[in-house]
Design a protein around this motif. Structure first.
Motif, PDB file in Angstrom:
ATOM      1  N   THR A 208       0.799  -1.007   0.029  1.00  0.00           N
ATOM      2  CA  THR A 208      -0.003  -0.044  -0.117  1.00  0.00           C
ATOM      3  C   THR A 208       1.066   1.398  -0.062  1.00  0.00           C
ATOM      4  N   ILE A 209       0.783   2.137  -0.905  1.00  0.00           N
ATOM      5  CA  ILE A 209       1.521   3.097  -1.085  1.00  0.00           C
ATOM      6  C   ILE A 209       0.539   4.492  -1.081  1.00  0.00           C
ATOM      7  N   LEU A 210       1.016   5.357  -0.112  1.00  0.00           N
ATOM      8  CA  LEU A 210      -0.169   6.500  -0.001  1.00  0.00           C
ATOM      9  C   LEU A 210       0.693   7.722  -0.415  1.00  0.00           C
ATOM     10  N   TYR A 211      -0.445   8.693  -0.846  1.00  0.00           N
ATOM     11  CA  TYR A 211       0.278   9.885  -1.154  1.00  0.00           C
ATOM     12  C   TYR A 211       0.081  11.045  -0.025  1.00  0.00           C
ATOM     13  N   GLY A 212       1.109  11.733   0.485  1.00  0.00           N
ATOM     14  CA  GLY A 212       0.938  12.749   1.151  1.00  0.00           C
ATOM     15  C   GLY A 212       1.372  14.074   0.954  1.00  0.00           C
ATOM     16  N   GLY A 213       0.763  15.294   1.106  1.00  0.00           N
ATOM     17  CA  GLY A 213       1.239  16.721   0.716  1.00  0.00           C
ATOM     18  C   GLY A 213       0.090  17.491   0.269  1.00  0.00           C
ATOM     19  N   SER A 214      -0.355  18.298   1.336  1.00  0.00           N
ATOM     20  CA  SER A 214      -1.740  19.020   1.011  1.00  0.00           C
ATOM     21  C   SER A 214      -2.714  18.406   0.312  1.00  0.00           C
ATOM     22  N   CYS A 215      -2.867  17.185   0.482  1.00  0.00           N
ATOM     23  CA  CYS A 215      -3.947  16.446   0.060  1.00  0.00           C
ATOM     24  C   CYS A 215      -5.391  16.795   0.838  1.00  0.00           C
ATOM     25  N   LYS A 216      -6.325  17.013  -0.074  1.00  0.00           N
ATOM     26  CA  LYS A 216      -7.581  17.725   0.832  1.00  0.00           C
ATOM     27  C   LYS A 216      -8.718  17.091  -0.121  1.00  0.00           C
ATOM     28  N   PRO A 217      -9.960  17.499   0.060  1.00  0.00           N
ATOM     29  CA  PRO A 217     -11.097  16.864  -0.591  1.00  0.00           C
ATOM     30  C   PRO A 217     -11.015  17.338  -2.039  1.00  0.00           C
ATOM     31  N   SER A 218     -10.487  18.599  -2.428  1.00  0.00           N
ATOM     32  CA  SER A 218     -10.767  18.928  -3.820  1.00  0.00           C
ATOM     33  C   SER A 218      -9.463  18.490  -4.756  1.00  0.00           C
ATOM     34  N   ASN A 219      -8.632  17.549  -4.009  1.00  0.00           N
ATOM     35  CA  ASN A 219      -7.749  16.928  -5.106  1.00  0.00           C
ATOM     36  C   ASN A 219      -7.546  15.457  -4.856  1.00  0.00           C
ATOM     37  N   ALA A 220      -8.093  14.877  -3.870  1.00  0.00           N
ATOM     38  CA  ALA A 220      -7.892  13.617  -3.615  1.00  0.00           C
ATOM     39  C   ALA A 220      -8.544  12.679  -4.577  1.00  0.00           C
ATOM     40  N   LYS A 221      -9.419  12.984  -5.067  1.00  0.00           N
ATOM     41  CA  LYS A 221     -10.152  12.086  -6.049  1.00  0.00           C
ATOM     42  C   LYS A 221      -9.476  11.823  -7.217  1.00  0.00           C
ATOM     43  N   GLU A 222      -8.659  13.043  -8.104  1.00  0.00           N
ATOM     44  CA  GLU A 222      -7.619  12.685  -8.820  1.00  0.00           C
ATOM     45  C   GLU A 222      -6.507  11.977  -8.412  1.00  0.00           C
ATOM     46  N   LEU A 223      -5.978  12.239  -7.450  1.00  0.00           N
ATOM     47  CA  LEU A 223      -4.829  11.446  -6.771  1.00  0.00           C
ATOM     48  C   LEU A 223      -5.271  10.165  -6.650  1.00  0.00           C
ATOM     49  N   PHE A 224      -6.354   9.639  -5.892  1.00  0.00           N
ATOM     50  CA  PHE A 224      -6.417   8.247  -5.704  1.00  0.00           C
ATOM     51  C   PHE A 224      -7.018   7.593  -6.744  1.00  0.00           C
ATOM     52  N   ALA A 225      -7.486   8.232  -8.177  1.00  0.00           N
ATOM     53  CA  ALA A 225      -7.742   7.360  -9.273  1.00  0.00           C
ATOM     54  C   ALA A 225      -6.507   6.956  -9.816  1.00  0.00           C
ATOM     55  N   CYS A 226      -5.213   7.098  -9.597  1.00  0.00           N
ATOM     56  CA  CYS A 226      -4.030   6.764 -10.319  1.00  0.00           C
ATOM     57  C   CYS A 226      -3.884   5.304  -9.807  1.00  0.00           C
ATOM     58  N   PRO A 227      -3.513   4.499 -10.541  1.00  0.00           N
ATOM     59  CA  PRO A 227      -3.161   3.134 -10.220  1.00  0.00           C
ATOM     60  C   PRO A 227      -2.480   2.791  -9.118  1.00  0.00           C
ATOM     61  N   ASP A 228      -1.311   3.647  -8.843  1.00  0.00           N
ATOM     62  CA  ASP A 228      -0.303   3.017  -7.869  1.00  0.00           C
ATOM     63  C   ASP A 228      -0.465   3.949  -6.428  1.00  0.00           C
ATOM     64  N   ILE A 229      -1.479   4.845  -6.597  1.00  0.00           N
ATOM     65  CA  ILE A 229      -1.987   5.764  -5.417  1.00  0.00           C
ATOM     66  C   ILE A 229      -2.870   5.042  -4.687  1.00  0.00           C
ATOM     67  N   ASP A 230      -2.795   4.476  -3.409  1.00  0.00           N
ATOM     68  CA  ASP A 230      -3.604   3.654  -2.800  1.00  0.00           C
ATOM     69  C   ASP A 230      -4.504   4.413  -1.445  1.00  0.00           C
ATOM     70  N   GLY A 231      -3.940   5.715  -1.479  1.00  0.00           N
ATOM     71  CA  GLY A 231      -4.874   6.399  -0.513  1.00  0.00           C
ATOM     72  C   GLY A 231      -3.988   7.664  -0.077  1.00  0.00           C
ATOM     73  N   GLY A 232      -4.038   8.280   1.347  1.00  0.00           N
ATOM     74  CA  GLY A 232      -3.401   9.345   1.609  1.00  0.00           C
ATOM     75  C   GLY A 232      -2.781   9.277   3.061  1.00  0.00           C
ATOM     76  N   LEU A 233      -1.814  10.105   3.163  1.00  0.00           N
ATOM     77  CA  LEU A 233      -1.670  10.348   4.668  1.00  0.00           C
ATOM     78  C   LEU A 233      -1.718  12.072   4.628  1.00  0.00           C
ATOM     79  N   ILE A 234      -2.647  12.325   5.389  1.00  0.00           N
ATOM     80  CA  ILE A 234      -3.259  13.699   5.412  1.00  0.00           C
ATOM     81  C   ILE A 234      -3.024  14.415   6.704  1.00  0.00           C
ATOM     82  N   GLY A 235      -2.219  15.479   6.596  1.00  0.00           N
ATOM     83  CA  GLY A 235      -2.139  16.486   7.736  1.00  0.00           C
ATOM     84  C   GLY A 235      -3.078  17.301   7.911  1.00  0.00           C
ATOM     85  N   GLY A 236      -3.047  18.619   7.596  1.00  0.00           N
ATOM     86  CA  GLY A 236      -3.949  19.640   7.921  1.00  0.00           C
ATOM     87  C   GLY A 236      -5.354  19.401   7.686  1.00  0.00           C
ATOM     88  N   ALA A 237      -5.786  18.643   6.818  1.00  0.00           N
ATOM     89  CA  ALA A 237      -7.093  18.343   6.348  1.00  0.00           C
ATOM     90  C   ALA A 237      -7.616  17.277   7.263  1.00  0.00           C
TER      91      ALA A 237
END
Ligand code: PEP
Length: 273
Positions: A208-237
């Motif tokens: 499982t490989i997560l993306y982190g870095g200003s991930c928020k509701p407005s950009n998560a969908k596009e990021l999570f749709a990528c084949p190798d992005i399995d979710g997010g590590l979320i700070g501020g949001a």
């Protein structure tokens, strides 16, 4: 098995009372989160027991933000991996860029922390990512490769099966800048290939490989749709229940459903100062 994970790193935010209230809000909203999405919260150490109580019986898992590089003893101010496991933590964030930058964590320290976390049954969320200048100098692949090789390549395949990786470009953390989905996917695919070359195709596919870095509701969908992005590590949001839940819904929901949740600027590359 590769999992969809949305993990909230609360960093040094919230009092215990505020953290418990946030956890309770998340528990109350869990029916809105798709059943195959795993939520994880990583509050400060002193909140872990109370937040653990608040999420008990829900599908939310508890994570620490760090652990000691020693098993026990005279290490004032440190918290050992077995203490975290003993109060119900399932995960521990290791190698966050703030730990590397502000507290001088090196690969050697992280190798020790990784071993102790795994020995105690914690699933490490191992953070990697390049600094702004390294990205601008096109060194991001080399930096991430070294961070992966130095800390993960000494693990057995069995141990590697318990590690979650989070790619967090440092220039995107807390800055409002987000890697484009193309930039993020490119590195995620690169990380998965590194894991495949060392540990074999199946372990890489299951990682499982997560993306982190200003991930928020407005950009998560596009990021999570990528084949190798399995979710997010979320700070501020992750500090606003509605935003964190909206991110967890980003695997499936339509753009309309995102109306009303706070967004932010999109991309792009940082500029040199
Ligand atoms: C983080 O620190 O792990 C992080 C991703 O922070 P933010 O979402 O605030 O950029």
């Amino acid at each position: 098995m590769r999992r969809k994970i949305v993990a909230g790193n609360w960093k040094m935010n919230t009092t215990v009372a505020e953290g418990v209230a946030l956890a309770k809000e998340l528990v109350a909203a869990m029916s809105q989160v798709p059943s195959d999405v795993n939520l994880v919260v990583a509050p400060p150490f002193v909140h872990l027991t109370s937040v653990g109580e608040a999420i008990k019986g829900s599908k939310i898992a508890l994570s620490a933000q760090n652990c000691a590089d020693q098993p026990k003893g005279a290490f004032t101010g440190e918290v050992a991996a077995n203490m975290l496991a003993g109060i119900g933590c399932q995960y521990v964030i290791l190698g966050h860029s703030e730990r590397r930058q502000y507290y001088g964590e090196t690969s050697a320290t992280l190798v020790a922390k990784m071993a102790l976390a795994l020995e105690n049954g914690l699933q490490p969320i191992y953070c990697v990512g390049e600094m702004k200048d390294e990205r601008l100098d096109n060194k991001h692949f080399d930096v991430v490769k070294a961070q992966i090789e130095e800390v993960l390549f000494g693990l057995t395949p069995e141990q590697m099966g318990h590690v979650v990786i989070a790619y967090e470009p440092v220039w995107a953390i807390g800055t409002g800048l987000t890697a484009t989905s193309e930039q993020a996917e490119e590195i995620h695919a690169f990380i998965r290939k590194l894991i495949a070359d060392k540990f074999g195709k199946q372990i890489a596919e299951d990682c499982t490989i997560l993306y982190g870095g200003s991930c928020k509701p407005s950009n998560a969908k596009e990021l999570f749709a990528c084949p190798d992005i399995d979710g997010g590590l979320i700070g501020g949001a992750s500090l606003k229940a509605a935003d964190f839940i909206a991110i967890a819904q980003s695997y499936t929901i339509s753009d309309d459903a995102l109306d009303g949740v706070s967004g932010g600027s999109k991309i792009i590359m940082p500029a040199r100062d």
